[in-house]
Design an enzyme around this catalytic site. Sequence first.
Site, PDB file in Angstrom:
ATOM      1  N   HIS A  37      44.041  31.708  34.948  1.00 43.19           N
ATOM      2  CA  HIS A  37      44.790  32.942  35.122  1.00 43.19           C
ATOM      3  C   HIS A  37      44.458  33.545  36.514  1.00 43.19           C
ATOM      4  O   HIS A  37      44.023  32.891  37.198  1.00 43.19           O
ATOM      5  CB  HIS A  37      43.561  34.061  34.204  1.00 43.19           C
ATOM      6  N   HIS A 121      44.842  34.921  43.564  1.00 43.85           N
ATOM      7  CA  HIS A 121      44.776  33.389  43.349  1.00 43.85           C
ATOM      8  C   HIS A 121      44.522  32.966  42.033  1.00 43.85           C
ATOM      9  O   HIS A 121      44.039  33.668  41.191  1.00 43.85           O
ATOM     10  CB  HIS A 121      43.473  33.159  44.198  1.00 43.85           C
TER      11      HIS A 121
HETATM   12  O1  3AM Z   1      39.673  34.614  39.214  1.00 48.81           O
HETATM   13  P1  3AM Z   1      38.471  33.709  39.484  1.00 48.81           P
HETATM   14  O2  3AM Z   1      38.416  32.534  38.500  1.00 48.81           O
HETATM   15  O3  3AM Z   1      38.366  33.201  40.945  1.00 48.81           O
HETATM   16  O4  3AM Z   1      34.589  34.160  39.662  1.00 48.81           O
HETATM   17  C1  3AM Z   1      35.091  34.961  38.418  1.00 48.81           C
HETATM   18  C2  3AM Z   1      36.469  34.815  38.155  1.00 48.81           C
HETATM   19  O5  3AM Z   1      37.273  34.719  39.285  1.00 48.81           O
HETATM   20  C3  3AM Z   1      35.161  36.483  39.159  1.00 48.81           C
HETATM   21  O6  3AM Z   1      35.846  36.981  38.212  1.00 48.81           O
HETATM   22  C4  3AM Z   1      36.910  36.159  37.646  1.00 48.81           C
HETATM   23  C5  3AM Z   1      36.770  36.208  35.974  1.00 48.81           C
HETATM   24  O7  3AM Z   1      35.539  35.945  35.391  1.00 48.81           O
HETATM   25  N1  3AM Z   1      33.623  36.943  39.048  1.00 48.81           N
HETATM   26  C6  3AM Z   1      32.731  36.770  38.386  1.00 48.81           C
HETATM   27  N2  3AM Z   1      31.583  37.414  38.718  1.00 48.81           N
HETATM   28  C7  3AM Z   1      32.353  38.661  39.579  1.00 48.81           C
HETATM   29  C8  3AM Z   1      31.511  39.461  40.423  1.00 48.81           C
HETATM   30  N3  3AM Z   1      30.424  39.947  40.155  1.00 48.81           N
HETATM   31  C9  3AM Z   1      33.293  38.114  39.956  1.00 48.81           C
HETATM   32  N4  3AM Z   1      34.117  38.693  40.890  1.00 48.81           N
HETATM   33  C10 3AM Z   1      33.567  39.794  41.386  1.00 48.81           C
HETATM   34  N5  3AM Z   1      32.298  39.964  41.204  1.00 48.81           N
END
Ligand code: 3AM
Length: 183
Positions: A37, A121
């Site tokens: 996603h 991304h």
């Molecule tokens: O889109 P991606 O997969 O890079 O890493 C987590 C994921 O990113 C990020 O939110 C997306 C969906 O879970 N994520 C997890 N914890 C987070 C946080 N505390 C976070 N992004 C910002 N702050």
Amino acid sequence: MIRLFVGLELPAKLRERLAGLGAGIEGVRWVDEENLHLTLRFIGEVDEAQAEDIVEALDRVQVPPFRIVLDGLGTFGAGVRLRAVWVAVQPSPPLEALHRKIERAVVRAGLPAEGRRFVPHVTLARLGSVAAREKLGPFIAYNAGFRSRPIRVSSFTLFQSFLTGEGADYVAVERFDLALEEA
Ligand code: 3AM
């Protein structure tokens, strides 16, 4: 409490292609095909009432549908600090506009503002082991020229994230359609 984020779902064929890029490389935590996603706004843990406020605020977000193109690879962290490998998005003012409106909506719903810059991304992999880092260098070089067809963005999605031992599973809890422009 429920763990939420806002993002874009990707077409199944594209997810299949993205998931295929890493086939055969072990020791890396590849994102499962069905979980690929594009995150627009991480929300985190909220209660039911907050979730309802967020849905209401997101419901009012409107931008015309647009297209994005995935193009090239990027990383979070580098060298010994490499944390994640992702597919980048060609610069897209409409995507930025959608992100801005979603950011405003979630702040209106009572969440703290996001301090970090928006780096659109699609995460492909997170580093599983230190040894895997060596395999990712060649992977990134080999796939640097990755480019998708234009992807039509006509909705965005509120996802619930379920943390598991192996990573996370994402479930779409609500879809928000983008309005078609009036003729
Ligand atoms: O889109 P991606 O997969 O890079 O890493 C987590 C994921 O990113 C990020 O939110 C997306 C969906 O879970 N994520 C997890 N914890 C987070 C946080 N505390 C976070 N992004 C910002 N702050």
